[in-house]
Motif scaffolding. Structure first.
Motif, PDB file in Angstrom:
ATOM      1  N   ASP A   1      -0.896  -9.975 -10.506  1.00  0.00           N
ATOM      2  CA  ASP A   1      -1.472 -10.008  -9.158  1.00  0.00           C
ATOM      3  C   ASP A   1      -0.341 -10.252  -8.163  1.00  0.00           C
ATOM      4  O   ASP A   1       0.462 -11.157  -8.355  1.00  0.00           O
ATOM      5  CB  ASP A   1      -2.515 -11.120  -9.043  1.00  0.00           C
ATOM      6  CG  ASP A   1      -3.454 -10.944  -7.873  1.00  0.00           C
ATOM      7  OD1 ASP A   1      -3.491  -9.853  -7.271  1.00  0.00           O
ATOM      8  OD2 ASP A   1      -4.176 -11.907  -7.559  1.00  0.00           O
TER       9      ASP A   1
ATOM     10  N   GLU B   1      -2.293   1.237  -9.379  1.00  0.00           N
ATOM     11  CA  GLU B   1      -3.659   1.436  -8.899  1.00  0.00           C
ATOM     12  C   GLU B   1      -4.647   0.572  -9.686  1.00  0.00           C
ATOM     13  O   GLU B   1      -4.629   0.541 -10.915  1.00  0.00           O
ATOM     14  CB  GLU B   1      -4.052   2.911  -9.047  1.00  0.00           C
ATOM     15  CG  GLU B   1      -3.233   3.862  -8.208  1.00  0.00           C
ATOM     16  CD  GLU B   1      -3.530   3.750  -6.719  1.00  0.00           C
ATOM     17  OE1 GLU B   1      -4.678   3.430  -6.338  1.00  0.00           O
ATOM     18  OE2 GLU B   1      -2.600   3.985  -5.934  1.00  0.00           O
ATOM     19  N   SER B   2      -5.490  -0.148  -8.948  1.00  0.00           N
ATOM     20  CA  SER B   2      -6.529  -0.967  -9.549  1.00  0.00           C
ATOM     21  C   SER B   2      -7.663  -1.132  -8.545  1.00  0.00           C
ATOM     22  O   SER B   2      -7.416  -1.251  -7.349  1.00  0.00           O
ATOM     23  CB  SER B   2      -5.979  -2.341  -9.932  1.00  0.00           C
ATOM     24  OG  SER B   2      -7.019  -3.216 -10.318  1.00  0.00           O
ATOM     25  N   ASP B   3      -8.892  -1.164  -9.020  1.00  0.00           N
ATOM     26  CA  ASP B   3     -10.039  -1.380  -8.136  1.00  0.00           C
ATOM     27  C   ASP B   3     -10.311  -2.860  -7.906  1.00  0.00           C
ATOM     28  O   ASP B   3     -11.087  -3.211  -7.029  1.00  0.00           O
ATOM     29  CB  ASP B   3     -11.293  -0.735  -8.728  1.00  0.00           C
ATOM     30  CG  ASP B   3     -11.223   0.783  -8.718  1.00  0.00           C
ATOM     31  OD1 ASP B   3     -10.513   1.345  -7.862  1.00  0.00           O
ATOM     32  OD2 ASP B   3     -11.879   1.407  -9.572  1.00  0.00           O
ATOM     33  N   THR B   4      -9.689  -3.722  -8.698  1.00  0.00           N
ATOM     34  CA  THR B   4     -10.020  -5.141  -8.625  1.00  0.00           C
ATOM     35  C   THR B   4      -8.942  -6.038  -8.035  1.00  0.00           C
ATOM     36  O   THR B   4      -9.246  -7.114  -7.566  1.00  0.00           O
ATOM     37  CB  THR B   4     -10.385  -5.675 -10.020  1.00  0.00           C
ATOM     38  OG1 THR B   4      -9.281  -5.450 -10.905  1.00  0.00           O
ATOM     39  CG2 THR B   4     -11.619  -4.970 -10.558  1.00  0.00           C
ATOM     40  N   LYS B   5      -7.662  -5.621  -8.077  1.00  0.00           N
ATOM     41  CA  LYS B   5      -6.602  -6.463  -7.526  1.00  0.00           C
ATOM     42  C   LYS B   5      -5.348  -5.649  -7.257  1.00  0.00           C
ATOM     43  O   LYS B   5      -5.218  -4.513  -7.689  1.00  0.00           O
ATOM     44  CB  LYS B   5      -6.287  -7.628  -8.448  1.00  0.00           C
ATOM     45  CG  LYS B   5      -5.855  -7.225  -9.863  1.00  0.00           C
ATOM     46  CD  LYS B   5      -5.703  -8.460 -10.724  1.00  0.00           C
ATOM     47  CE  LYS B   5      -5.435  -8.085 -12.169  1.00  0.00           C
ATOM     48  NZ  LYS B   5      -5.263  -9.257 -13.010  1.00  0.00           N
ATOM     49  N   TYR B   6      -4.440  -6.250  -6.496  1.00  0.00           N
ATOM     50  CA  TYR B   6      -3.140  -5.638  -6.223  1.00  0.00           C
ATOM     51  C   TYR B   6      -2.182  -6.008  -7.349  1.00  0.00           C
ATOM     52  O   TYR B   6      -1.964  -7.184  -7.622  1.00  0.00           O
ATOM     53  CB  TYR B   6      -2.560  -6.165  -4.908  1.00  0.00           C
ATOM     54  CG  TYR B   6      -2.982  -5.402  -3.690  1.00  0.00           C
ATOM     55  CD1 TYR B   6      -2.340  -4.215  -3.346  1.00  0.00           C
ATOM     56  CD2 TYR B   6      -3.988  -5.861  -2.863  1.00  0.00           C
ATOM     57  CE1 TYR B   6      -2.707  -3.510  -2.220  1.00  0.00           C
ATOM     58  CE2 TYR B   6      -4.364  -5.167  -1.728  1.00  0.00           C
ATOM     59  CZ  TYR B   6      -3.716  -3.997  -1.415  1.00  0.00           C
ATOM     60  OH  TYR B   6      -4.067  -3.298  -0.294  1.00  0.00           O
TER      61      TYR B   6
ATOM     62  N   ASP C   1       0.817  -1.217   0.000  1.00  0.00           N
ATOM     63  CA  ASP C   1       0.000   0.000   0.000  1.00  0.00           C
ATOM     64  C   ASP C   1       0.848   1.264   0.000  1.00  0.00           C
ATOM     65  O   ASP C   1       0.374   2.327  -0.379  1.00  0.00           O
ATOM     66  CB  ASP C   1      -0.920   0.032   1.221  1.00  0.00           C
ATOM     67  CG  ASP C   1      -2.087  -0.929   1.102  1.00  0.00           C
ATOM     68  OD1 ASP C   1      -2.343  -1.434  -0.007  1.00  0.00           O
ATOM     69  OD2 ASP C   1      -2.748  -1.167   2.132  1.00  0.00           O
TER      70      ASP C   1
END
Length: 54
Positions: free
Chosen positions: A29, A16-21, A9
């Protein structure tokens, strides 16, 4: 009880992604075990945790 956030973080390599790191070392991923490893361990050859400047 203390809560910790993944080191990812705060890494400048995070994508930056809303679904995965995702990051420069792991563009598909980030494996969960890598998020909690010591900050001095390389995530991939030549890439390790580097704190963001914010």
């Amino acid at each position: 009880m203390s809560l910790r956030e993944p080191k990812c973080d705060y890494c400048k390599h995070l994508i930056e992604s809303d679904t995965k790191y995702m990051c420069k070392a792991f563009p598909d991923d980030i494996p969960a075990e890598k998020m909690w490893e010591d900050e001095e361990i390389e995530c991939a050859p030549g890439i390790k945790f580097e704190e963001t400047e914010h």
